[in-house]
Design a protein around this motif. Structure first.
Motif, PDB file in Angstrom:
ATOM      1  N   HIS A   1      -1.709  -6.544  15.554  1.00 42.47           N
ATOM      2  CA  HIS A   1      -1.637  -7.629  14.572  1.00 42.47           C
ATOM      3  C   HIS A   1      -2.804  -7.562  13.596  1.00 42.47           C
ATOM      4  O   HIS A   1      -2.632  -7.730  12.382  1.00 42.47           O
ATOM      5  CB  HIS A   1      -1.614  -8.994  15.276  1.00 42.47           C
ATOM      6  CG  HIS A   1      -0.347  -9.235  16.029  1.00 42.47           C
ATOM      7  ND1 HIS A   1       0.871  -9.407  15.410  1.00 42.47           N
ATOM      8  CD2 HIS A   1      -0.113  -9.317  17.356  1.00 42.47           C
ATOM      9  CE1 HIS A   1       1.803  -9.593  16.326  1.00 42.47           C
ATOM     10  NE2 HIS A   1       1.235  -9.536  17.519  1.00 42.47           N
ATOM     11  N   PHE A   2      -3.984  -7.293  14.115  1.00 42.98           N
ATOM     12  CA  PHE A   2      -5.158  -7.149  13.254  1.00 42.98           C
ATOM     13  C   PHE A   2      -4.959  -5.989  12.288  1.00 42.98           C
ATOM     14  O   PHE A   2      -5.236  -6.097  11.093  1.00 42.98           O
ATOM     15  CB  PHE A   2      -6.412  -6.949  14.115  1.00 42.98           C
ATOM     16  CG  PHE A   2      -7.621  -6.554  13.340  1.00 42.98           C
ATOM     17  CD1 PHE A   2      -8.256  -7.464  12.507  1.00 42.98           C
ATOM     18  CD2 PHE A   2      -8.134  -5.262  13.421  1.00 42.98           C
ATOM     19  CE1 PHE A   2      -9.370  -7.099  11.772  1.00 42.98           C
ATOM     20  CE2 PHE A   2      -9.239  -4.893  12.695  1.00 42.98           C
ATOM     21  CZ  PHE A   2      -9.863  -5.814  11.876  1.00 42.98           C
TER      22      PHE A   2
ATOM     23  N   TYR B   1      -2.059  -4.597  11.282  1.00 49.43           N
ATOM     24  CA  TYR B   1      -1.012  -4.918  10.304  1.00 49.43           C
ATOM     25  C   TYR B   1      -1.527  -5.868   9.228  1.00 49.43           C
ATOM     26  O   TYR B   1      -1.274  -5.674   8.035  1.00 49.43           O
ATOM     27  CB  TYR B   1       0.207  -5.538  10.982  1.00 49.43           C
ATOM     28  CG  TYR B   1       0.864  -4.657  12.009  1.00 49.43           C
ATOM     29  CD1 TYR B   1       0.883  -3.273  11.887  1.00 49.43           C
ATOM     30  CD2 TYR B   1       1.463  -5.215  13.125  1.00 49.43           C
ATOM     31  CE1 TYR B   1       1.495  -2.471  12.839  1.00 49.43           C
ATOM     32  CE2 TYR B   1       2.078  -4.413  14.079  1.00 49.43           C
ATOM     33  CZ  TYR B   1       2.088  -3.051  13.933  1.00 49.43           C
ATOM     34  OH  TYR B   1       2.688  -2.275  14.871  1.00 49.43           O
ATOM     35  N   ASN B   2      -2.239  -6.894   9.645  1.00 45.98           N
ATOM     36  CA  ASN B   2      -2.785  -7.846   8.674  1.00 45.98           C
ATOM     37  C   ASN B   2      -3.775  -7.172   7.735  1.00 45.98           C
ATOM     38  O   ASN B   2      -3.793  -7.444   6.526  1.00 45.98           O
ATOM     39  CB  ASN B   2      -3.442  -9.028   9.387  1.00 45.98           C
ATOM     40  CG  ASN B   2      -2.434  -9.897  10.105  1.00 45.98           C
ATOM     41  OD1 ASN B   2      -1.255  -9.904   9.769  1.00 45.98           O
ATOM     42  ND2 ASN B   2      -2.899 -10.631  11.099  1.00 45.98           N
ATOM     43  N   SER B   3      -4.603  -6.289   8.294  1.00 45.65           N
ATOM     44  CA  SER B   3      -5.580  -5.587   7.457  1.00 45.65           C
ATOM     45  C   SER B   3      -4.888  -4.668   6.458  1.00 45.65           C
ATOM     46  O   SER B   3      -5.272  -4.598   5.280  1.00 45.65           O
ATOM     47  CB  SER B   3      -6.540  -4.775   8.329  1.00 45.65           C
ATOM     48  OG  SER B   3      -7.291  -5.639   9.158  1.00 45.65           O
TER      49      SER B   3
ATOM     50  N   ASN C   1      -1.852  -4.998   5.255  1.00 45.89           N
ATOM     51  CA  ASN C   1      -1.227  -5.854   4.234  1.00 45.89           C
ATOM     52  C   ASN C   1      -2.261  -6.341   3.228  1.00 45.89           C
ATOM     53  O   ASN C   1      -1.994  -6.413   2.023  1.00 45.89           O
ATOM     54  CB  ASN C   1      -0.515  -7.041   4.882  1.00 45.89           C
ATOM     55  CG  ASN C   1       0.781  -6.638   5.533  1.00 45.89           C
ATOM     56  OD1 ASN C   1       1.383  -5.651   5.166  1.00 45.89           O
ATOM     57  ND2 ASN C   1       1.213  -7.421   6.508  1.00 45.89           N
ATOM     58  N   SER C   2      -3.439  -6.683   3.703  1.00 46.01           N
ATOM     59  CA  SER C   2      -4.504  -7.134   2.802  1.00 46.01           C
ATOM     60  C   SER C   2      -4.957  -5.997   1.880  1.00 46.01           C
ATOM     61  O   SER C   2      -5.218  -6.208   0.698  1.00 46.01           O
ATOM     62  CB  SER C   2      -5.697  -7.656   3.600  1.00 46.01           C
ATOM     63  OG  SER C   2      -5.332  -8.801   4.315  1.00 46.01           O
TER      64      SER C   2
ATOM     65  N   SER D   1      -3.120  -3.522   0.950  1.00 44.20           N
ATOM     66  CA  SER D   1      -2.029  -3.350  -0.018  1.00 44.20           C
ATOM     67  C   SER D   1      -2.136  -4.370  -1.144  1.00 44.20           C
ATOM     68  O   SER D   1      -1.969  -4.033  -2.322  1.00 44.20           O
ATOM     69  CB  SER D   1      -0.690  -3.493   0.700  1.00 44.20           C
ATOM     70  OG  SER D   1       0.374  -3.456  -0.207  1.00 44.20           O
TER      71      SER D   1
ATOM     72  N   GLU E   1     -12.856  -9.012   7.874  1.00 35.97           N
ATOM     73  CA  GLU E   1     -12.269 -10.333   7.618  1.00 35.97           C
ATOM     74  C   GLU E   1     -12.849 -10.960   6.349  1.00 35.97           C
ATOM     75  O   GLU E   1     -12.136 -11.671   5.631  1.00 35.97           O
ATOM     76  CB  GLU E   1     -12.491 -11.257   8.828  1.00 35.97           C
ATOM     77  CG  GLU E   1     -11.738 -10.835  10.081  1.00 35.97           C
ATOM     78  CD  GLU E   1     -10.229 -10.832   9.899  1.00 35.97           C
ATOM     79  OE1 GLU E   1      -9.668 -11.886   9.540  1.00 35.97           O
ATOM     80  OE2 GLU E   1      -9.601  -9.786  10.100  1.00 35.97           O
TER      81      GLU E   1
ATOM     82  N   ARG F   1     -11.014  -9.448   3.574  1.00 37.63           N
ATOM     83  CA  ARG F   1      -9.641  -9.965   3.570  1.00 37.63           C
ATOM     84  C   ARG F   1      -9.558 -11.353   2.977  1.00 37.63           C
ATOM     85  O   ARG F   1      -8.690 -11.666   2.172  1.00 37.63           O
ATOM     86  CB  ARG F   1      -9.096 -10.052   5.003  1.00 37.63           C
ATOM     87  CG  ARG F   1      -8.356  -8.836   5.438  1.00 37.63           C
ATOM     88  CD  ARG F   1      -7.728  -9.016   6.807  1.00 37.63           C
ATOM     89  NE  ARG F   1      -6.625  -9.953   6.725  1.00 37.63           N
ATOM     90  CZ  ARG F   1      -6.188 -10.677   7.752  1.00 37.63           C
ATOM     91  NH1 ARG F   1      -6.785 -10.598   8.911  1.00 37.63           N
ATOM     92  NH2 ARG F   1      -5.177 -11.494   7.619  1.00 37.63           N
ATOM     93  N   PHE F   2     -10.469 -12.243   3.426  1.00 39.65           N
ATOM     94  CA  PHE F   2     -10.361 -13.651   3.056  1.00 39.65           C
ATOM     95  C   PHE F   2     -11.270 -14.043   1.900  1.00 39.65           C
ATOM     96  O   PHE F   2     -11.151 -15.154   1.379  1.00 39.65           O
ATOM     97  CB  PHE F   2     -10.644 -14.548   4.263  1.00 39.65           C
ATOM     98  CG  PHE F   2      -9.605 -14.416   5.331  1.00 39.65           C
ATOM     99  CD1 PHE F   2      -8.299 -14.876   5.113  1.00 39.65           C
ATOM    100  CD2 PHE F   2      -9.900 -13.862   6.559  1.00 39.65           C
ATOM    101  CE1 PHE F   2      -7.342 -14.774   6.089  1.00 39.65           C
ATOM    102  CE2 PHE F   2      -8.932 -13.749   7.531  1.00 39.65           C
ATOM    103  CZ  PHE F   2      -7.649 -14.188   7.316  1.00 39.65           C
TER     104      PHE F   2
END
Length: 170
Positions: free
Chosen positions: A104-105, A107-109, A111-112, A114, A163, A166-167
């Motif tokens: 999950h980490f 995939y989220n990374s 996507n970020s 991208s 993170e 990402r954020f």
């Protein structure tokens, strides 16, 4: 062997041990008669019966002490095994949780990254480098049985850096 067979064997063993002790006592008495022939041995039969009874009781007492010690060892081994299974269970649960969190980490990374490629290409490149370093570090640490605190803190810092990219300010 059932409990009755064990009990019968115990009683037979106690009687055999008592009879052996009685035979030794009679041998000793014969030696004493040779050394002191003038002294009579009155009430010898009662003494022999008492000696046999004491021998049987002492044998059974020694047997009981042995069984208590054996039961105590068995209980200690069972407790150690239970604690070992607890540790193994918690370790397996931790590995399962990590196996769920890591994809999950990742995939989220991805996507970020991208999303950042169009809005902030430099941030996307920075996040790719950070993610690569983090994944390399986690592979090194996963091979260890025990992770030093310094390495664990370095992993946390790398995770937080990813993170943060990402954020952003969120």
């Amino acid at each position: 062997a059932g409990p009755s067979a064990v009990g019968a064997a115990t009683v037979v063993s106690a009687l055999c041990g008592g009879l052996l002790w009685l035979a030794l006592a009679q041998g000793w008495r014969a030696v004493l008669r040779q050394l002191t022939p003038a002294q009579p041995f009155a009430g010898v039969e009662a003494q022999q019966l008492l000696l046999l009874g004491v021998a049987v009781v002492l044998y059974l007492l020694a047997l009981a002490v042995y069984h208590v010690a054996a039961a105590s060892d068995t209980a200690r081994e069972a407790e150690a095994q239970r604690l070992e299974f607890q540790v193994l269970t918690r370790d397996a649960e931790l590995r399962a949780l990590r196996a769920q969190l890591n994809p999950h980490f990742l995939y989220n990374s991805l996507n970020s990254i991208s999303a950042l490629t169009t809005a902030d290409p430099a941030g996307a490149r920075r996040m790719c480098v950070l993610l690569g370093d983090f994944l390399r570090s986690t592979l090194k640490v996963s091979a260890l049985d025990r992770v030093p605190l310094s390495q664990e803190l370095a992993l946390i810092d790398a995770f937080l850096a990813i993170e943060q990219v990402r954020f952003g300010s969120r």
